[in-house]
Design a protein around this motif. Structure first.
Motif, PDB file in Angstrom:
ATOM      1  N   ARG A  14       3.167  72.704 107.356  1.00 19.94           N
ATOM      2  CA  ARG A  14       2.330  73.744 106.760  1.00 19.94           C
ATOM      3  C   ARG A  14       3.081  74.382 105.605  1.00 19.94           C
ATOM      4  NH1 ARG A  14       2.581  79.177 110.414  1.00 19.94           N
ATOM      5  NH2 ARG A  14       4.851  79.315 110.540  1.00 19.94           N
ATOM      6  N   GLN A  15       2.365  75.154 104.822  1.00 19.81           N
ATOM      7  CA  GLN A  15       2.955  75.787 103.647  1.00 19.81           C
ATOM      8  C   GLN A  15       3.730  77.036 104.062  1.00 19.81           C
ATOM      9  OE1 GLN A  15       2.891  74.463 100.566  1.00 19.81           O
ATOM     10  NE2 GLN A  15       1.822  72.723 101.506  1.00 19.81           N
ATOM     11  N   PRO A  20       8.291  75.585 108.239  1.00 16.84           N
ATOM     12  CA  PRO A  20       7.269  74.653 107.742  1.00 16.84           C
ATOM     13  C   PRO A  20       6.688  73.704 108.798  1.00 16.84           C
ATOM     14  CG  PRO A  20       9.443  73.891 107.120  1.00 16.84           C
ATOM     15  CD  PRO A  20       9.636  75.233 107.770  1.00 16.84           C
TER      16      PRO A  20
END
Length: 462
Positions: A14-15, A20
């Motif tokens: 994920r951002q 992350p």
């Protein structure tokens, strides 16, 4: 809610610069997730959850955690649990048992701490635990709570309780053998560091085991871990040291000396005589009533024992008295124990009744201020009697150092007289196993009598 319906998904990115990698799983339809800084950490956590699920461990739907992890996360300290256990046991426990629970929990709790830095004085810590944490009292609603909850402990004791509350180990840690061995070592030692008697260790270990079973009942532990520990207490010699038990001549002299110790000594002569000639416990003599005494003018009499009044301290009884009225030790509540008594004790008791009568409730012996004859009262008389009856050298030794020596002397006399050990045990209120445990030397020494009886039987042609 617990469930076995668990699905663990793969790891996704994920951002996020700080975490992350994300692990997701579903427990009973409820979605859960956890972010991780690296994929390695996420993989490790996923493996832990997979292992728990494959092993058949239930998961909690609210937290999403395996039950074992939830126990650890929510585990109270041992100090908190021990306090709850003492309060739970209080209403249904006899006063002496309440004291035993408190003493066992005190020894264990003082040892189950995370550090020794800043530990309070040992005496203060033990007093705080015994008298304030593991002693219960009723609040305004009539509910039993720890005494510390309704009374303010003295400053020293309060500091000790706050310290142990902050440094007590978690209950979940008792699943580790090292922690349990620390607890077992603590309850197997006396305050002076010497090994405790076998009976004491066994009694305290039973309290620890029951407290751990209560932890299982409260879902704080999955099983009682004590059963997995291969541990035996240090060897101790529980046999009576017979070099300090008075023989018949000295026992009679001590009883005479008691009668020479003023009016109170004269009053307590029959009290001590019961301990010797009937091998009674002090708590049994304190409860003796005229109704249970068969005292004929000639010959043997009988005492039918059914009650005991052990001293425990007013803080441990429901009525605030420093003793409790109960049945015979290790017997059913209504059990009786008939004890034949020799003419010398019959005469002594008849004389006592003639001179002093009974207490209002029919008891033969009362304290100087009424109530039960206290241990401090009869111990003081005994101390004077020893000084009168013994030489200075013997008085400085452990010879007959406590009144209970008379009971040992009475049992020893019966064994040496050739009374069947089973009958000795019955009269003394022991089991045969306990008799052998404490009087093994004398019993073994009487084997020649048994051998002679067998020889006589073998030589008889009929």
């Amino acid at each position: 809610m617990k469930t076995y319906d668990v699905r663990i998904w793969g790891i996704r990115t994920r951002q996020s610069k700080s975490a992350p990698f994300q692990l997701r799983w579903v427990v009973g339809g409820e979605k859960h997730q956890a972010p991780f800084r690296t994929r390695t950490l996420a993989d490790a956590r996923r493996a832990e959850l997979m292992t728990a699920a494959k092993s058949g461990e239930p998961f909690d739907t609210v937290s999403g955690l395996p039950l074992s992890e939830l126990r650890t996360a929510n585990s109270p300290t041992w100090y908190q649990h021990a306090t709850d256990y003492a309060v739970m046991k209080w209403p249904g426990a006899a006063a002496k048992h309440r004291v035993g629970i408190a003493e066992a929990l005190t020894a264990v709790t003082a040892a189950l701490v995370t550090t020794q830095r800043g530990v309070p004085d040992t005496v203060v810590l033990r007093r705080a635990l015994r008298e304030w944490a593991f002693r219960a009292a009723q609040n305004e609603a009539g509910e039993y709570v720890a005494r510390k909850e309704i009374e303010a402990p003295p400053s020293e004791e309060l500091h000790a309780l706050l310290w142990v509350a902050d440094h007590s180990v978690k209950v979940a840690e008792l699943a580790e053998s090292e922690r349990l061995r620390t607890a077992l070592a603590a309850l197997s030692r006396r305050l002076d560091g010497k090994p405790a008697a076998d009976n004491t260790v066994r009694r305290k270990r039973a309290v620890l085991s029951n407290a751990l079973r209560y932890a299982v009942e409260r879902d704080l532990l999955s099983v009682n871990p004590l059963s997995r520990i291969d541990w035996t207490p240090p060897d101790t010699d529980d046999e009576v040291d017979f070099q300090y038990v008075p023989g018949p001549a000295l026992a009679r002299r001590l009883l005479e000396a008691v009668g020479e110790c003023g009016p109170r000594g004269g009053y307590l002569t029959a009290f001590f005589a019961c301990m010797y000639y009937a091998a009674m416990r002090p708590s049994e003599v304190a409860s003796l009533t005229r109704r249970v005494c068969k005292l004929p003018a000639d010959g043997w009499g009988e005492l039918v024992l059914s009650r005991s009044r052990p001293e425990v301290g007013s803080g441990w009884t429901d009525d605030g008295k420093p003793y409790e009225v109960r049945g015979l030790k290790r017997r059913a509540k209504k059990a009786t124990r008939p004890v034949p008594i020799p003419p010398v004790l019959v005469e002594t008791l008849r004389r006592h009744l003639s001179e002093h009568g009974t207490a209002p409730d029919g008891r033969l012996f009362a304290g100087a201020r009424g109530g039960r004859v206290s241990s401090t009262e009869y111990a003081a008389v005994w101390k004077q009697a020893r000084t009168r009856a013994l030489s200075a050298e013997d008085a400085d030794s452990p010879l007959a150092d406590v009144p209970y020596s008379l009971r040992h002397a009475g049992v020893s006399l019966w064994i040496k007289a050739g009374v069947d050990p089973v009958e000795v045990a019955r009269r003394a209120g022991h089991s045969p196993a306990v008799l052998w445990k404490f009087y093994a030397k004398i019993l073994r020494g009487q084997q020649h009598v048994s051998n002679g009886l067998i020889d006589h039987a073998l030589s008889d042609p009929e």
